[in-house]
Design a protein around this motif. Sequence first.
Motif, short mmCIF file in Angstrom:
data_model
loop_
_atom_site.label_atom_id
_atom_site.label_comp_id
_atom_site.label_asym_id
_atom_site.label_seq_id
_atom_site.Cartn_x
_atom_site.Cartn_y
_atom_site.Cartn_z
N LEU B 98 -33.29 10.61 14.96
CA LEU B 98 -32.87 10.89 13.59
C LEU B 98 -34.06 11.24 12.69
CD1 LEU B 98 -30.42 10.85 11.69
CD2 LEU B 98 -30.88 8.43 11.27
N THR B 99 -35.10 10.41 12.73
CA THR B 99 -36.26 10.67 11.87
C THR B 99 -36.97 11.96 12.29
OG1 THR B 99 -36.49 8.29 11.69
CG2 THR B 99 -38.32 9.61 10.89
N SER B 104 -37.19 12.39 6.21
CA SER B 104 -37.04 11.43 5.12
C SER B 104 -36.07 10.30 5.47
CB SER B 104 -36.56 12.15 3.86
OG SER B 104 -35.23 12.63 4.07
N ILE B 105 -35.43 10.40 6.65
CA ILE B 105 -34.44 9.37 6.99
C ILE B 105 -35.02 8.37 7.99
CG2 ILE B 105 -32.19 8.95 8.04
CD1 ILE B 105 -31.98 10.34 5.40
N SER B 106 -35.09 7.13 7.54
CA SER B 106 -35.49 6.02 8.41
C SER B 106 -35.00 4.77 7.71
CB SER B 106 -37.02 5.99 8.56
OG SER B 106 -37.60 5.59 7.33
N GLY B 107 -35.40 3.61 8.22
CA GLY B 107 -35.02 2.37 7.56
C GLY B 107 -35.57 2.28 6.15
N ALA B 108 -36.59 3.10 5.86
CA ALA B 108 -37.21 3.05 4.53
C ALA B 108 -36.46 3.91 3.52
CB ALA B 108 -38.66 3.51 4.63
N ALA B 109 -35.38 4.57 3.94
CA ALA B 109 -34.66 5.48 3.05
C ALA B 109 -33.57 4.74 2.28
CB ALA B 109 -34.05 6.61 3.86
N SER B 110 -33.14 5.35 1.21
CA SER B 110 -31.99 4.83 0.49
C SER B 110 -30.99 5.96 0.29
CB SER B 110 -32.41 4.24 -0.86
OG SER B 110 -32.06 5.12 -1.90
N ALA B 111 -29.75 5.58 0.04
CA ALA B 111 -28.68 6.57 -0.05
C ALA B 111 -28.78 7.38 -1.34
CB ALA B 111 -27.33 5.88 0.04
N ARG B 112 -29.72 6.99 -2.23
CA ARG B 112 -29.80 7.70 -3.51
C ARG B 112 -30.46 9.06 -3.35
NH1 ARG B 112 -28.64 5.23 -8.04
NH2 ARG B 112 -27.41 3.40 -7.54
N THR B 143 -25.07 11.56 19.57
CA THR B 143 -24.98 11.15 18.18
C THR B 143 -26.23 10.34 17.83
OG1 THR B 143 -23.73 9.21 18.85
CG2 THR B 143 -22.47 11.12 18.12
N PHE B 144 -26.45 10.15 16.53
CA PHE B 144 -27.64 9.45 16.07
C PHE B 144 -27.33 7.97 15.81
CE2 PHE B 144 -28.19 13.83 14.52
CZ PHE B 144 -29.42 14.12 15.10
N ALA B 145 -28.22 7.10 16.28
CA ALA B 145 -28.08 5.68 15.93
C ALA B 145 -28.52 5.51 14.47
CB ALA B 145 -28.95 4.84 16.85
N PRO B 146 -27.70 4.90 13.64
CA PRO B 146 -28.12 4.70 12.25
C PRO B 146 -29.30 3.72 12.21
CG PRO B 146 -25.80 4.13 12.58
CD PRO B 146 -26.40 4.30 13.93
N PRO B 147 -30.21 3.87 11.22
CA PRO B 147 -31.27 2.88 11.09
C PRO B 147 -30.65 1.49 10.89
CG PRO B 147 -31.68 4.76 9.64
CD PRO B 147 -30.31 4.93 10.21
N ALA B 148 -31.27 0.48 11.49
CA ALA B 148 -30.69 -0.86 11.42
C ALA B 148 -30.81 -1.45 10.02
CB ALA B 148 -31.37 -1.77 12.44
N ASP B 165 -23.36 5.23 6.10
CA ASP B 165 -22.23 6.18 6.00
C ASP B 165 -22.70 7.61 6.22
OD1 ASP B 165 -20.65 4.06 5.26
OD2 ASP B 165 -20.92 4.43 3.11
N TRP B 166 -23.87 7.91 5.64
CA TRP B 166 -24.38 9.28 5.75
C TRP B 166 -24.62 9.64 7.22
CZ3 TRP B 166 -28.93 11.53 7.54
CH2 TRP B 166 -29.12 12.88 7.19
N VAL B 167 -25.23 8.70 7.96
CA VAL B 167 -25.51 8.97 9.38
C VAL B 167 -24.20 9.12 10.16
CG1 VAL B 167 -26.62 8.12 11.49
CG2 VAL B 167 -27.73 7.78 9.27
N MET B 168 -23.23 8.26 9.86
CA MET B 168 -21.99 8.35 10.60
C MET B 168 -21.23 9.65 10.28
SD MET B 168 -22.40 5.90 12.49
CE MET B 168 -20.95 5.68 13.48
#
Lengths: 75, 599
Positions: B98-99, B104-112, B143-148, B165-168
């Motif tokens: 995914l990253t 910009s997408i990792s566990g450090a990201a936010s949905a904003r 498919t991509f595993a969502p960040p935990a 939700d975004w990843v799914m």
Amino acid sequence: MPPELKEILQNVLEVDSISERDTPETIASWDSVRHLNLIAAIEERFNILFEADDLLEMTTVEAIVAAVGRRTSRV
Amino acid sequence: MTARDIFVALDERPSISAYSAAARQLREHVTTLPLFRLAILSNHTFDIGVALGVECCRRGLQLAIHSGGYDQYRQELLESGPELTGFEPDAIFVSLDLTGCFPSISGAASARKLPEAAGWIEQYRALLVAYRERSETPVFVQTFAPPAVDMDGLLAAPNGQTLFDWVMELNARLRRMATQVRSTFVVDVAKLAALSNLAEWRDERLWHMARVGINPKKFPLLAARMARSFRALRTPSAKCLVLDLDNTIWGGIVGESGVSGIHADGADYPGSAYAEFQRAVLALRSRGVLLAVASKNDRALVDEAFTRPGMPLRPEHITEWEVHWEPKPESLRRIAARLNIGLDSLVFLDDNPAEICLVRMALPEVRAYQMPSRPEEFVAFLAGLEDFDQLELSSEDTRRAELYEIRKQQAALTEAATDLEAFYRSLKTVLIPEEASAKNIGRIVQLFQKTNQFNLTTRRHDRAALEKRMESGSELWSFRAVDVHGDHGIIAVALLDFEAGSASIDSYLMSCRVIGRTLETAILHFLEERALARGCGQIIGEYAPTAKNSLCKGFYQQHGFSPSGESELKSSWLKDLDAPVTCPEWIAIDRSLLLCPQN
């Protein structure tokens, strides 16, 4: 070298024998990617997590034996 | 050590090290298995070879891997390099982190603050389509595993969406896209990651150190899932599920506690758990699996039990019944014979270990499994059976049970009819030939993979091979049959090659559903007509005997061909063509579709 550790090294590196003197130079299959699997296998078997310092040091069988010794003795 | 012993030992204590040991022990066993050449393209460090080799071997495949360069998947899909092309892969697996795809997408990201997913999906589609235009090699995407974790805290974005939700949603788009690209299948890594503890799916340490996107401890699990898909590519799925009744379909023994005493419905445990299992069985049926019952019971009592309201499984869902006190191997034999399928197409489930043991001994081809001890475990057990794995469903699959129902009525008719010709006439059969196209190729490929009995050469061509043959001038025909009982769908397929004034029938196979109706002669008539239309003065046929196709051994001889060669593997047959063989007068060939331009 603990027998379980010897077994893991032989299995993951696909060699029939291994000694503390072995290094990535003496074992053809021991590349950087295989090294990561080796670390994961050791951690899984001994239920330990290496610190970043360990990981940087663990580039020979001797160093791996030492690092495993350090992490398992703290339990 | 037998391969079985190796797997037993591995499954007792699975670990990365144990997989490595098993891989070495299996080396001598694996050489007898058919080769499966897999190219892996990825944008992260992904060394799954050892575990994947073991899981492929467990499923009867000898794995050979080619790994593309790190993060070279776009180049390889757009314009495969000589290494990938030269490897001649049977399949490609594209493993994307995914990253790696969305920096910009990792566990450090936010949905904003999230990137646009639709554009990325379209780019990925373009890569897969570009590859598809050059090659028919099946491609597996994941498919991509969502960040935990995420930095949303308790919040969601103003639109109500979280990072998860975004990843799914990205995954859902990916799946939709994959269904639109031919021979492109999805391995659901997101679901696997969730099942196995999402927090462990990635080892953050190994990610930061070496861009390892998937924790190597999870490789055995992922390898098993991947190997399942690869086997489904090669092996036909089981066709019929044979079920015991007492303590399998319902709780309790109907012969002891009576119809009112069994647990099969309702809101209460254990009845509700059995009802849930029945719903799972029905879900398999809707995927084209036929249902049969093999039970040692009194038939009248069983019929009464099936009238209980609230039981999801109804009598009309069961295609074949074997309810009596005779041995179960005999029941299974009869079910296979009446459905006209091989014993190896049967899966048999029973709660009684003695019955399972007996069936395994008497009929080793049948895949017999003992039910788990508690009914709430039944659904997961059924879902985990790989015997029913399919990568694609055809419309025939979803209608199969209904089609067999039609056939059963017909069988009853045959028994009644004293005059065979009168019976054939009464069916008012219409045969509809149609050239292969995107519309029917799925079913055609499936028939190539599945048909055993009326199959003259049993060449298991896959889609890629068939399309290549058509490009080089061969004709691939499908045949649909319609009669008074309804539309049977595509029931036969033939592949015709043409060369220097002669036509040869590379493959000719027909579904066992329509055997015994002289359709095979009508189809040959049509094929010979094609040969003449292409200016061929002779036609060549081959018969390659297998354990299952003795039914069509005399086919060419009966249709005026002379033997022209014989080896251990096959016999060749030849006929000079002036006019096609006579079509049975009770079968009408509807050529109206041939007038329509294809595609």
